[in-house]
Design an enzyme around this catalytic site. Structure first.
Site, PDB file in Angstrom:
ATOM      1  N   HIS A 111       0.859  -1.338  -0.088  1.00  0.00           N
ATOM      2  CA  HIS A 111       0.113  -0.202   0.052  1.00  0.00           C
ATOM      3  C   HIS A 111       0.899   1.186   0.106  1.00  0.00           C
ATOM      4  CE1 HIS A 111      -3.622  -2.118   0.220  1.00  0.00           C
ATOM      5  NE2 HIS A 111      -3.431  -2.807   1.529  1.00  0.00           N
ATOM      6  N   ASP A 148      -2.711 -10.557  -2.594  1.00  0.00           N
ATOM      7  CA  ASP A 148      -3.289  -9.979  -1.316  1.00  0.00           C
ATOM      8  C   ASP A 148      -4.812  -9.951  -1.602  1.00  0.00           C
ATOM      9  OD1 ASP A 148      -2.149  -8.754   1.441  1.00  0.00           O
ATOM     10  OD2 ASP A 148      -3.859  -7.898   0.464  1.00  0.00           O
ATOM     11  N   HIS A 150      -6.552  -7.043  -0.559  1.00  0.00           N
ATOM     12  CA  HIS A 150      -6.450  -5.624  -0.800  1.00  0.00           C
ATOM     13  C   HIS A 150      -5.807  -5.273  -2.124  1.00  0.00           C
ATOM     14  CE1 HIS A 150      -6.928  -6.173   3.569  1.00  0.00           C
ATOM     15  NE2 HIS A 150      -7.858  -5.618   3.317  1.00  0.00           N
ATOM     16  N   ASP A 229      -4.575 -12.935   2.988  1.00  0.00           N
ATOM     17  CA  ASP A 229      -5.818 -12.461   3.876  1.00  0.00           C
ATOM     18  C   ASP A 229      -7.157 -12.541   3.011  1.00  0.00           C
ATOM     19  OD1 ASP A 229      -4.747 -10.367   2.066  1.00  0.00           O
ATOM     20  OD2 ASP A 229      -4.746  -8.769   3.682  1.00  0.00           O
TER      21      ASP A 229
HETATM   22 ZN    ZN Z   1      -4.208  -6.901   2.538  1.00  0.00          ZN
END
Ligand code: ZN
Length: 291
Positions: A111, A148, A150, A229
């Site tokens: 991120h 991931d 995200h 995740d």
């Molecule tokens: Zn994540």
């Protein structure tokens, strides 16, 4: 990141314990990650940003960059070592001393944008590794694979429009950081998955979108932003993957690397917040990387 934060030191203990109990640890070579140098970080992040992060490091307590992302007095050093792990792994794999590497690091990185820390991430570890391959090892084509749950907005921010780098990803949408659905550049293959999606949707996305893009690019080295995740037991998101899916996708990536990249894969830990599921999933990922 502070007490009760899901991005906690126990994550690495869970991975280490599971590798031992699965009998895999004896087959691994362990290395201590060096700190990334300022110059290595500056290939990815702006100099003003680096100065701001250094100035934000507290002498005691926590300094919050945003409600999710904090620095304790040791976070900056940990983040330098996390990015440095990618540099060392790149050196080992590029020199042929290892064929594959897994960086068990925190904080995660995908991120972190060129000029912004967010989502538990300070430095974009995988980007530091990929830039090191391009800058220090004469490698011309790099692929970054991000599974991931995200979207890796930071990696996209660093590499969108950079024709040397292909990024392929899957992620839950809508979900933090709510990016990835715009076609920002031809070298970004981002596939959103709806909440509740599981093995079938994930594997279909990989087969129909990732693998053709990877075959076309013929990367000389593969980087994996390995977040776990999207596991069905993870408390932070709503996809339904299992250890078997992580084993499967790793086998597919090993096959791509064997065809185009002399088997070279550098993988790094991103998310994954159910400690049990994280330990089991990383173990299956590493089992496949070992071959
Ligand atoms: Zn994540």
């Amino acid at each position: 990141m502070g007490p009760y934060h899901p991005e906690c030191p126990d994550r690495l203990n869970a991975i280490g314990d599971r590798l031992i109990s699965a009998g895999l640890d004896a087959y691994l070579r362990h290395y201590t990650a060096p700190m990334a140098t300022h110059a290595q970080l500056a290939r990815v992040h702006g100099r003003e940003y680096l100065a701001t992060i250094e100035a934000a490091s507290p002498a005691s307590g926590l300094h919050y960059i945003d409600p999710d992302t904090a620095l304790c007095p040791h976070s900056l050093d940990a983040a330098r070592h996390a990015a440095g792990a990618l540099v060392l792994a790149t050196d080992l794999v590029a020199r042929g001393e290892c064929m594959t590497a897994f960086c068990a690091v925190r904080p995660p990185g995908h991120h972190a944008e060129r000029n912004r820390a967010m989502g538990f991430c300070l430095f974009n570890n995988v980007a530091v590794g990929a830039m090191h391959a391009l800058s220090a090892h004469g490698i011309k084509r790099v692929a970054i694979i991000d599974f991931d749950v995200h979207h890796g907005n930071g990696t996209e921010d660093v590499f969108a429009g950079d024709s040397r780098v292909l990024m392929v990803s899957t992620f839950q949408h809508p979900l933090y950081p709510y990016s990835g659905t715009d076609n920002v550049a031809a070298n970004m293959v981002n596939i959103p998955l709806a909440a509740g999606s599981g093995s079938h949707a994930f594997r279909t996305a990989v087969r129909e979108h990732w693998l053709p893009a990877l075959e076309a690019q013929q990367p000389e080295i593969l980087y994996v932003s390995a977040g776990f995740d999207a596991h069905r037991e993870d408390p932070l998101a709503g996809l339904k993957l299992t250890e078997a899916d992580y084993a499967w996708v790793t086998r597919e990536l090993v096959a791509v690397a064997d065809r185009h990249a002399r088997g070279r894969i550098v993988s790094t830990l991103e998310g994954g917040y159910s400690l049990s599921a994280l330990g089991r999933s990383v173990t299956e990922h590493i089992r496949e990387l070992l071959g």
